[in-house]
Scaffold this motif. Sequence first.
Motif, short mmCIF file in Angstrom:
data_model
loop_
_atom_site.label_atom_id
_atom_site.label_comp_id
_atom_site.label_asym_id
_atom_site.label_seq_id
_atom_site.Cartn_x
_atom_site.Cartn_y
_atom_site.Cartn_z
N ASN A 159 0.88 -1.06 -0.07
CA ASN A 159 0.03 -0.04 0.24
C ASN A 159 0.87 1.18 0.03
O ASN A 159 0.48 2.45 -0.78
CB ASN A 159 -0.91 0.02 1.23
CG ASN A 159 -1.92 1.09 1.06
OD1 ASN A 159 -2.28 1.71 0.26
ND2 ASN A 159 -2.19 1.54 2.43
N HIS A 160 1.81 1.20 0.86
CA HIS A 160 2.86 2.69 0.88
C HIS A 160 3.66 2.83 -0.25
O HIS A 160 3.71 3.65 -0.97
CB HIS A 160 3.84 2.07 2.15
CG HIS A 160 3.02 2.47 3.55
ND1 HIS A 160 2.31 3.51 3.84
CD2 HIS A 160 3.01 1.70 4.76
CE1 HIS A 160 1.77 3.71 4.88
NE2 HIS A 160 2.25 2.40 5.31
N LEU A 161 4.10 1.48 -0.90
CA LEU A 161 4.64 1.60 -2.02
C LEU A 161 3.78 2.19 -3.20
O LEU A 161 4.18 3.23 -3.96
CB LEU A 161 5.24 0.15 -2.40
CG LEU A 161 6.01 0.27 -3.67
CD1 LEU A 161 7.43 0.66 -3.57
CD2 LEU A 161 6.46 -1.43 -4.15
N SER A 166 1.44 4.30 -2.96
CA SER A 166 1.00 5.63 -2.71
C SER A 166 2.06 6.42 -2.99
O SER A 166 2.00 7.35 -3.50
CB SER A 166 0.36 5.76 -1.21
OG SER A 166 -0.32 4.85 -0.60
N GLY A 167 3.43 5.97 -2.48
CA GLY A 167 4.44 6.49 -2.76
C GLY A 167 4.84 6.88 -4.35
O GLY A 167 5.18 7.96 -4.95
N LEU A 168 4.63 5.59 -5.13
CA LEU A 168 4.81 5.79 -6.64
C LEU A 168 3.85 6.94 -7.12
O LEU A 168 4.28 7.69 -8.13
CB LEU A 168 4.43 4.37 -7.16
CG LEU A 168 5.78 3.70 -7.06
CD1 LEU A 168 5.53 2.15 -7.68
CD2 LEU A 168 6.76 4.29 -7.82
N VAL A 179 2.20 9.50 -5.71
CA VAL A 179 2.98 10.87 -5.33
C VAL A 179 4.10 11.20 -6.28
O VAL A 179 4.15 12.38 -6.62
CB VAL A 179 3.39 11.16 -3.84
CG1 VAL A 179 4.14 12.41 -3.55
CG2 VAL A 179 1.95 10.76 -3.12
N LEU A 180 5.14 10.46 -6.34
CA LEU A 180 6.15 10.59 -7.13
C LEU A 180 5.77 11.13 -8.57
O LEU A 180 6.24 11.88 -9.34
CB LEU A 180 7.27 9.50 -7.24
CG LEU A 180 8.49 9.46 -7.83
CD1 LEU A 180 9.46 10.53 -6.88
CD2 LEU A 180 9.21 8.27 -8.00
N SER A 181 4.95 10.19 -9.25
CA SER A 181 4.50 10.64 -10.50
C SER A 181 3.95 11.66 -10.62
O SER A 181 4.04 12.54 -11.70
CB SER A 181 3.68 9.64 -10.98
OG SER A 181 3.72 8.23 -10.62
#
Lengths: 291, 252
Positions: free
Chosen positions: A19-21, A23-25, A27-29
């Motif tokens: 889940n964190h991964l 969401s992180g991706l 945000v990064l995009s």
Amino acid sequence: MPNEYRVSTANRMRRMATNHLASGLAVLSTILVVAPLVAIFGYLLFKGASSLNLAFFTKTPAPEGATGGGMANAIVGSGILLAVASAIGVPVGIAAGIFLAEFGRGGKLANLVRFTADVLNGVPSIVMGIAMYALIVARQKHYSALAGGVALGIMMIPTITRTSEEMLLMVPHAIREAALGLGVPNWRSVLSITLRTASPGVITGCMLAFARIAGETAPLLFTALGSQFWSVDVNQPIAALPLQIYVYAASPYEDQIRQAWAGALVLIVLIVGAVSLVRYVTTRGVLKGAS
Amino acid sequence: MGVGIEVRNLNAWYGANHTLQDINLHIPANQATALIGPSGCGKSTFVRCLNRMHETNPIAKVTGSVRIGEIDIYSDASPVEIRRRIGMVFQRPNPFPTMSIYDNVASGLRLNGFRNRRVLDEVVERSLIHAALWDEVKGDLKKKSGASLSGGQQQRLCIARALAVDPEVLLMDEPASALDPVSTSKIEDLIFQLKAQYTIVIVTHNMQQAARVAERTGFFLNGKLVEFDSTHKIFTNPGDKRTEDYITGRFG
């Protein structure tokens, strides 16, 4: 809770990590997409803002080599060109979109219109400029704001047509039936119910097309030509912000290069301003709870 | 006042699919007539033939005659005129999402060019009162969108919208099937009151509903009208075995 429905700790940790991964991706995009925009705007502010002064908005360009002057005529010229373009592109584009979505469905003519719109969308803007040169400028034997406006207007059509079509097709069938069931003639139902229901999307399409052509330079090179003087006559060559930026950016004079930066900043601010204004005006009347 | 409907030799097709076969019946004025039958039996197609909505589908075709009062709707008038005289309420509430409650109710008149504000105010109020919605919305007529109401309220709004153009007949295609029991009973109460002024034809999957609201009931099966009689007769002593099987739940 029965045991078999419980998630083991290891499993839960794995799910949270995934889940964190994810969401992180995401945000990064988002950052990657927004960063260039922020960078461009920031750089324009940095380079252009210092050259902005009252003269920039009130004066015409200074004679060759002299410092000072402004882009007042180019700002007004761009306004006129965009007004002419919108007067052509918006009604024709929306009408074609209505035809595709409501009347021509599946017909040969509709397929032809859709294909033409897609091809037109792919025509390089410089080609559009040359075509208008041949069709209008060469016949009238002079450059004109009108020819530039027509070139930009035609470039608006395919975007508006295709987005209008898509947006109209998204209006639920039940809404059309409701109108027809009330004894409303079909044409009236299309204009007052279907188009009105789709209007937020249609307006977005128009704004996209507007923003796209507002910065076009190539179609204006052989049509509006550009001008160093005041003109509001559509039958005369006229200045435009993108043209002025193009000319000044390649200039050997420091002052003109600074003015080109300022012009670019003003152009972007005006586009954002115009789009926001239209959005504000068109959403002001929206009621509570309307979808 | 409502008017009676006389259907003679009505046939309808969707493409090659013969969805209605030789329908003959008389729907009396100022009564509610229920149409029941399993899904796909043709009852929705039938009501759509009564206001010429059927033909809005390009592959649809109709033959036969439907007389509403004095006029034959397939030869004496345009579909647009017919639909103004025969209101329709659909299965799912379909208020115009961009319009306020007031504008939704006024839409039928406005879209036909009617502009007199004072008369529109009266019509909107009367229609909403008739549809038993007035008390719930009178404070928000122009502030709230029709789409912001609850499902049951939306359906009554759609009824008010249909009533505002002053039809003689009201067609209801499963008007309560998307609603909860409370809203459903409100719609049924409404049908009772509306009978005084309109002829009502209601398609329903709910046999109790048919028994509650309708004087007469027609049973459709595979595109044919199997039986058409008083509701009491249909539900207590049907003349056809297939009707009996259906209402006793043996199929469908």
